[in-house]
Design an enzyme around this catalytic site. Structure first.
Site, PDB file in Angstrom:
ATOM      1  N   LYS A  26      61.398   1.469  44.458  1.00  0.00           N
ATOM      2  CA  LYS A  26      60.572   0.816  43.454  1.00  0.00           C
ATOM      3  C   LYS A  26      61.424  -0.092  42.581  1.00  0.00           C
ATOM      4  O   LYS A  26      62.616   0.148  42.387  1.00  0.00           O
ATOM      5  CB  LYS A  26      59.876   1.865  42.569  1.00  0.00           C
ATOM      6  N   ASP A  27      60.781  -1.120  42.024  1.00  0.00           N
ATOM      7  CA  ASP A  27      61.477  -2.091  41.198  1.00  0.00           C
ATOM      8  C   ASP A  27      62.207  -1.436  40.031  1.00  0.00           C
ATOM      9  O   ASP A  27      61.717  -0.475  39.426  1.00  0.00           O
ATOM     10  CB  ASP A  27      60.484  -3.104  40.627  1.00  0.00           C
ATOM     11  N   ARG A  28      63.344  -2.001  39.717  1.00  0.00           N
ATOM     12  CA  ARG A  28      64.098  -1.545  38.555  1.00  0.00           C
ATOM     13  C   ARG A  28      63.524  -2.131  37.264  1.00  0.00           C
ATOM     14  O   ARG A  28      63.323  -1.397  36.284  1.00  0.00           O
ATOM     15  CB  ARG A  28      65.568  -1.950  38.702  1.00  0.00           C
ATOM     16  N   PHE A  57      55.261  -5.104  34.100  1.00  0.00           N
ATOM     17  CA  PHE A  57      55.193  -4.911  35.547  1.00  0.00           C
ATOM     18  C   PHE A  57      55.115  -3.399  35.801  1.00  0.00           C
ATOM     19  O   PHE A  57      56.121  -2.694  35.791  1.00  0.00           O
ATOM     20  CB  PHE A  57      56.432  -5.500  36.223  1.00  0.00           C
ATOM     21  N   LYS A  73      59.610   6.115  35.489  1.00  0.00           N
ATOM     22  CA  LYS A  73      60.921   5.557  35.155  1.00  0.00           C
ATOM     23  C   LYS A  73      60.775   4.151  34.599  1.00  0.00           C
ATOM     24  O   LYS A  73      59.837   3.421  34.936  1.00  0.00           O
ATOM     25  CB  LYS A  73      61.850   5.560  36.373  1.00  0.00           C
TER      26      LYS A  73
END
Length: 358
Positions: free
Chosen positions: A86-88, A34, A57
């Site tokens: 933003k998604d982890r 992802f 990240k």
């Protein structure tokens, strides 16, 4: 409070526009499955009192990275700017600004590790503000795909040509929809108000749920992607809104070309925001019949009403089959959720697994 609160993820029961997912598969087997690249639409100016950082990240949320930057720079959290969360559970590239007037920048490599790399650092003339981005580009891998490939191809082409309902994703509502229960307490004047950021998150969850209710009603009625009498319309890629004119012969073509979209409510103080009329207003009133206490609370707490497009255009959608995996790439405008696209294609138990504050 009369607003009905869902038990668990409130997005699971939302109706589909294209008949429901045609594939089963596994999402997010690893963060590299992802990939998100933030697109601000502008670059660092090259001078100024801020430092414009581009970072990559992995399995870290935006708040955590912002805190790490602030600690290294020796500045308060308020000196850090970023355009969006933003998604982890992903690999994401995004931008931060750090206000350092009259000061040398620290050695940014001091915060780097296997979960964070600083790709670029340049001077910039202003703080990056929340929401100041063009959109995000996604690269998503779905593993262990099962289903009819030919049918999936037709579905992907349909999504590319017609878009998908612009639902807010489950990330907005917290794990198991817990943000909605907390928002209910806040809007009713119960419980702790919390800090400004937490309060903003809960109020956003509440009106996202109300928008999804209205959009779900339009999807069920089959008119989420076309205009009805009284609709407020929006121009693709723009904040411009206008009232639907049934006598305008160009409307049908512009809808087919994904140039304009009907909109739904982001509830709050009405002010100067355009409001629906006729059939569109009646539809919204029916969908929100039990939500008046929430709407009154959002108004009382100072949120300004706005509109959001019912339809999400999936720009540049491309796909590739790789063994039993499906690779997708596409671009979405700011504020849109990749899960709104994925749910129309694939049924996966981990499709919506994201960090609640990402």
């Amino acid at each position: 409070m009369t607003q009905s609160l869902p038990s668990g993820d409130p997005t699971l029961e939302l109706p589909f526009a294209h008949g429901g997912p045609v594939l089963g598969g596994r999402l997010r087997a690893s963060p590299e499955d992802f990939v998100v690249e933030e697109e601000l639409g502008y670059q660092a100016s090259g001078d100024g009192e801020h430092v414009f950082l581009t970072v990559r990240k992995r399995e870290r949320n935006t708040h955590d990275v912002a805190r790490a930057i602030a600690r290294l720079a020796g500045v308060p959290q308020v000196a850090i700017g970023y355009a969006g969360l933003k998604d982890r559970n992903a690999v994401t590239t995004q931008h931060f600004s750090v206000q350092l007037p009259g000061r040398e920048a620290p050695d940014w490599s001091m915060i780097e590790d296997e979960s964070l790399q600083v790709i670029d650092a340049q001077r910039h003339n202003r703080k990056i503000r929340r929401g100041s981005l063009r959109g995000n580009r996604f690269g998503i891998r779905i593993d262990s795909v099962a289903g009819d490939v030919a049918e999936a191809e037709q579905r992907l082409q349909r999504i590319r040509d017609a878009g998908v309902p612009n639902y807010f994703g489950s990330q907005r509502f917290g794990r198991g929809g817990q943000n909605l229960q907390r928002a209910d307490e806040l809007l009713a004047g119960r419980g702790r108000r919390g800090g400004r950021e937490q309060r903003s998150m809960l109020l956003s969850a509440a009106r996202s749920q109300l928008f999804n209710q209205v959009l779900a009603a339009r999807v069920s009625a089959g008119n989420w992607d076309r205009a009805i009498d009284g609709d407020v319309m929006s121009l693709e890629g723009s904040q411009r809104q206008f009232m639907y004119e049934p006598a305008d012969p160009s409307i049908a073509d512009r809808l087919a070309q994904l140039d304009i979209h009907p909109t739904g409510p982001l509830c709050g103080r009405v002010g100067r925001a355009l409001q629906p009329d006729a059939d569109a207003r009646l539809n919204e009133e029916r969908a929100l019949a039990d939500a008046q206490p929430w709407i009154a609370g959002l108004t009382r707490l100072g949120l300004d009403a706005d509109r959001r497009a019912f339809r999400l255009v999936v720009s540049g959608l491309a796909w590739q089959w790789q063994g039993d995996a499906l690779l997708l790439s596409f671009h979405l405008v700011a504020g849109a959720f990749a899960t709104a696209v994925l749910r129309e294609i694939v049924c996966s138990p981990d499709a919506d697994e994201t960090d609640p504050d990402s």
